[in-house]
Scaffold this active site. Structure first.
Site, PDB file in Angstrom:
ATOM      1  N   ASP A 351      19.833  89.730  32.370  1.00  0.00           N
ATOM      2  CA  ASP A 351      19.888  88.748  33.461  1.00  0.00           C
ATOM      3  C   ASP A 351      18.487  88.603  34.005  1.00  0.00           C
ATOM      4  OD1 ASP A 351      20.763  87.262  35.985  1.00  0.00           O
ATOM      5  OD2 ASP A 351      22.715  87.711  35.105  1.00  0.00           O
ATOM      6  N   HIS A 399      28.601  76.476  30.843  1.00  0.00           N
ATOM      7  CA  HIS A 399      29.112  75.424  31.732  1.00  0.00           C
ATOM      8  C   HIS A 399      28.166  75.162  32.905  1.00  0.00           C
ATOM      9  CE1 HIS A 399      31.520  77.553  35.191  1.00  0.00           C
ATOM     10  NE2 HIS A 399      30.430  78.215  34.916  1.00  0.00           N
TER      11      HIS A 399
HETATM   12  C1  LIG Z   1      27.857  82.096  36.746  1.00  0.00           C
HETATM   13  S1  LIG Z   1      26.979  83.568  36.615  1.00  0.00           S
HETATM   14  C2  LIG Z   1      27.847  84.383  35.314  1.00  0.00           C
HETATM   15  C3  LIG Z   1      27.663  85.863  35.382  1.00  0.00           C
HETATM   16  C4  LIG Z   1      28.514  86.662  34.412  1.00  0.00           C
HETATM   17  N1  LIG Z   1      28.251  86.293  33.037  1.00  0.00           N
HETATM   18  C5  LIG Z   1      29.987  86.494  34.750  1.00  0.00           C
HETATM   19  O1  LIG Z   1      30.766  86.199  33.841  1.00  0.00           O
HETATM   20  O2  LIG Z   1      30.379  86.658  35.896  1.00  0.00           O
HETATM   21  C6  LIG Z   1      25.496  83.064  35.825  1.00  0.00           C
HETATM   22  C7  LIG Z   1      24.553  84.217  35.593  1.00  0.00           C
HETATM   23  O3  LIG Z   1      23.411  83.711  34.883  1.00  0.00           O
HETATM   24  C8  LIG Z   1      22.255  84.319  35.424  1.00  0.00           C
HETATM   25  N2  LIG Z   1      21.119  83.450  35.101  1.00  0.00           N
HETATM   26  C9  LIG Z   1      20.789  82.245  35.631  1.00  0.00           C
HETATM   27  N3  LIG Z   1      19.706  81.752  35.025  1.00  0.00           N
HETATM   28  C10 LIG Z   1      19.335  82.658  34.096  1.00  0.00           C
HETATM   29  C11 LIG Z   1      18.289  82.704  33.141  1.00  0.00           C
HETATM   30  N4  LIG Z   1      17.423  81.706  33.044  1.00  0.00           N
HETATM   31  N5  LIG Z   1      18.220  83.766  32.334  1.00  0.00           N
HETATM   32  C12 LIG Z   1      19.110  84.782  32.429  1.00  0.00           C
HETATM   33  N6  LIG Z   1      20.127  84.798  33.311  1.00  0.00           N
HETATM   34  C13 LIG Z   1      20.235  83.748  34.135  1.00  0.00           C
HETATM   35  C14 LIG Z   1      22.556  84.413  36.894  1.00  0.00           C
HETATM   36  O4  LIG Z   1      21.712  85.355  37.525  1.00  0.00           O
HETATM   37  C15 LIG Z   1      24.014  84.828  36.873  1.00  0.00           C
HETATM   38  O5  LIG Z   1      24.164  86.220  36.807  1.00  0.00           O
END
Ligand SMILES: C[S@@+](CC[C@H](N)C(=O)[O-])C[C@H]1O[C@@H](n2cnc3c(N)ncnc32)[C@H](O)[C@@H]1O
Length: 523
Positions: A351, A399
Site C-alpha cells: 500500500d 473500481h
Molecule cells: C478502497 S481501499 C481497498 C483496501 C483493501 N484492498 C480492501 O479490500 O479493503 C483502496 C486502497 O488502495 C490504496 N491505494 C490508493 N492508491 C494507491 C496507490 N497508488 N498505490 C498503492 N495503494 C494505493 C489505499 O491506500 C487503500 O488502502
C-alpha cells in the site's frame, strides 16, 4: 502518494482527443452489451399479475373480485405475507429474536439458511415495489427524492454525536439534550424528528427522546458511525457536485475532475486519496467506514476462500508454498484471514507508505501468521516490485479507476509476472440489469454511481473486465468470473501466459472498442 507517477496528474484533456475519450467511456459501457434482461420491477399495467420475485406462486390465489386476476399490489401484498410467515416460522422455531426497533433489538439479522434469506430478500423487494405503487408515480418522484433531507439530518446528528449524549437505556428531554450540544433547540428537535421517521430515535412522549436499535448503533458502533460520517461528509457533498463536473468534463474519466474534486476545491490539483492522505482523521474515518462495509452482509472476507460456497481454492498455492501479493491491501486484513487458513503461503501486503506506516505492528496477535506477512510500501502506478509471485490480488482497487488508469495498473504488473502468475480482482461484477435480486441490484448500481461521484470511476461487467485485460496486454488470458454464494463481490481471474498471443478466450472482445481504449490509455 507523493510518488504517484506523473501521468496520474494528466488531465483528461491531455493525450487523447475529446472524441477518443468519449469513445473510451462508451467502449466499456452497457450500451455495447447484449439486450437488456427483463427488469424485475413491473413495467406492465397494474392489473397484469407479473411476479417481481421468481419463486412466489401467490399470484395464483383467487382475489375478492372473482374471475379477475389479482392486481399487482395484491400480488405483492400476498408475497410479503407469505414470505414473512416463512421467516417468522424459522425465527421462532430457532428461538431467534424477531426484528424490532426496540433499543435492545439485534443490529443485524442472524445468518439465515439460503431459502429463508431468499424469503427475506423477497420481502424487501416486494415492500419497496408495493410502497412505490401505493404512492403513485408523481408522489413517489416528488417525495422520494427528498431522501437527501434524511441524509442531511443524519449528517448533522452523526457529526454532533447526538446518539452518544444520553445512555441507551434511558430517555432525555429535548431541553436537556440541547444543553449537551452546540446545536440550538429548534434545529436539534427538527433534525431528530426527521430521523425518527426513519426509525432512528423515538419520541415516547412529547419532547422526550429515547433510543431505538438504530440510534443505539450510532452511539455504540464506531465503524458504522465512520461509515455514516464518510458518506454524509465526503460522498454527499461530492454527489452534489457531479452535475457540475459532468457539465465541465462529460467524459468523466479524470481522477482529479470528479464531483469530489469540485466539492472540495481540488480540481486538477489532487485525487481523493491524496486529499485523504493529508488529513489523518478523515483518512481514518474512511478506513473505518471500509471496515464497516467489509463486515457487512455479503462483503465478508470469509467468502473469498470458501471453496464449498463457490470461493477461490488456494489449496494449490498452499501446497507449493507460493506467494500471494495483496496490492493496495490496506492493513492486510485479507492476508491475515488467509494466512490463518493456508499455513504455507507467504504474503506481501502493498500500500502507500502512509498506510503501511499506520498498520498495526505486529500485524496480528498470532506470531506464526504475522511472521509470514510482509508489509511493503508500493505505489501501483509504478512498476510492480514484488517479482515472480504466484497470485496478485486486487480487492476494491480497479473500481476506483476509470479505464485508462485501470489498464495502467495492470500494465505495471507485466515486468514482474512469471508465466502462470494469476491476477485476481475481488469486487463487484455487474450483471445485466434485472438479473440480481432487486436489493443487491440497487446496492450495486448505487455503488457504481458513488464511484463516479468520488473518482470518476466505475463498477464493471464481466465483458468490461475482460476488455481491461485485453487492452493491458496480449499475455493476459481471461479465465472468468466466479461469485461465491451469498456474496455480493465476485472474483475475476486472469493468468499471465505471454507465449499465448492468440487466445480463444479473448477473441470475442469487440476489437474496435479495445483498440480505442488502448489508444486512450496513458503510455
Ligand atoms: C478502497 S481501499 C481497498 C483496501 C483493501 N484492498 C480492501 O479490500 O479493503 C483502496 C486502497 O488502495 C490504496 N491505494 C490508493 N492508491 C494507491 C496507490 N497508488 N498505490 C498503492 N495503494 C494505493 C489505499 O491506500 C487503500 O488502502
Amino acid at each position: 502518494m507523493g510518488k504517484l507517477s506523473s501521468w496520474l496528474s494528466l488531465s483528461s484533456s491531455s493525450g487523447a482527443t475529446a472524441e477518443q475519450k468519449k469513445e473510451n467511456r462508451r467502449s466499456f459501457s452497457p450500451f455495447s452489451s447484449s439486450p437488456l434482461a427483463k427488469p424485475k420491477l413491473a413495467e406492465t399495467s397494474d392489473d397484469e399479475a407479473k411476479p417481481a420475485v421468481p419463486s412466489s406462486d401467490v399470484a395464483k390465489e383467487p382475489t375478492a373480485a372473482a374471475g379477475q386476476s389479482p392486481s399487482r399490489i395484491t400480488v405483492l401484498a400476498q408475497i410479503i405475507a407469505k414470505e414473512t410467515e416463512k421467516v417468522e416460522t424459522y425465527m421462532r422455531g430457532n428461538n431467534l429474536p424477531m426484528p424490532s426497533f426496540e433499543v435492545d433489538a439485534p443490529g443485524d439479522f442472524p445468518r439465515l439458511p439460503e431459502e429463508i434469506n431468499r424469503s427475506r430478500q423477497e420481502i424487501i423487494s416486494a415492500s419497496k415495489e408495493l410502497g412505490l405503487l401505493a404512492q403513485g408515480p408523481r408522489e413517489s418522484i416528488r417525495w422520494g427524492l427528498w431522501s437527501f433531507i434524511d441524509v442531511l439530518a443524519l449528517t448533522i446528528l452523526n457529526h454532533f454525536e447526538i446518539a452518544k449524549l444520553f445512555p441507551v437505556d434511558s430517555t432525555i428531554t429535548l431541553a436537556e439534550l440541547q444543553t449537551k450540544t452546540s446545536l440550538d433547540a429548534i434545529n436539534l428537535a427538527r433534525l431528530i424528528r426527521v430521523a425518527i421517521t426513519n426509525g432512528i430515535f423515538r419520541e415516547p412522549s412529547p419532547n422526550v427522546i429515547a433510543h431505538t436499535a438504530g440510534s443505539r448503533l450510532l452511539a455504540e458502533d464506531g465503524d458504522l458511525q465512520a461509515w455514516v460520517g464518510f458518506n454524509c461528509e465526503d460522498v454527499f457533498p461530492a454527489a452534489g457536485h457531479v452535475l457540475q463536473s459532468l457539465k465541465a468534463h462529460p467524459e468523466a474519466t479524470a481522477l482529479m475532475r470528479s464531483g469530489f474534486c469540485f466539492a472540495f476545491d481540488t480540481v486538477d490539483k489532487e485525487p481523493m486519496f491524496v486529499t485523504f492522505g493529508k488529513d489523518p482523521a478523515r483518512a481514518r474515518r474512511m478506513g473505518r467506514a471500509m471496515v464497516s462495509l467489509t463486515g457487512g452482509e455479503g462483503y465478508e472476507v470469509s467468502h473469498l476462500s470458501n471453496v464449498e460456497g463457490g470461493g477461490y481454492d488456494f489449496g494449490e498455492l498452499d501446497a507449493k508454498g507460493g506467494t500471494f501479493v495483496d496490492v493496495g491491501g490496506s492493513h492486510g486484513f485479507v492476508c491475515v484471514d488467509l494466512a490463518k487458513k493456508y499455513k504455507n503461503v507467504k504474503f506481501v501486503v502493498q500500500d502507500l507508505p502512509k498506510t503501511v506506516e499506520s498498520a498495526p505492528s505486529p500485524i496480528c496477535d498470532d506470531a506464526e501468521v504475522a511472521e509470514r506477512i510482509t508489509l511493503l510500501p508500493h505505489d501501483f502506478f509504478t512498476e510492480q516490485v514484488t517479482k515472480d509471485a504466484d497470485v496478485y490480488f486486487f480487492r476494491w482497487i480497479m473500481h476506483n479507476y476509470s479505464t485508462p488508469y485501470a489498464i495502467k495498473i495492470l500494465q505495471n504488473m507485466i515486468p514482474a509476472l512469471k508465466p502462470g502468475a494469476r491476477i485476481l480482482i475481488n469486487e463487484n461484477c455487474l450483471q445485466e440489469p434485472g438479473l440480481e435480486n432487486p436489493w443487491d441490484e440497487s446496492l450495486m448500481r448505487r455503488m457504481d454511481v458513488t464511484m463516479l461521484t468520488l473518482l470518476n470511476s466505475q463498477e464493471r461487467t464481466e465483458e468490461e473486465f475482460k476488455s481491461l485485460f485485453k487492452a493491458a496486454g496480449d499475455g493476459f488470458v481471461f479465465e472468468g468470473v466466479r461469485r461465491p454464494k451469498g456474496c455480493r463481490m465476485s472474483i475475476v481471474e486472469a493468468v499471465w501466459q505471454p507465449e499465448l498471443k492468440e487466445v480463444a478466450a479473448i477473441t470475442e472482445v469487440d476489437e474496435s472498442s479495445a483498440g480505442s481504449v488502448a489508444a486512450a490509455a496513458p503510455a
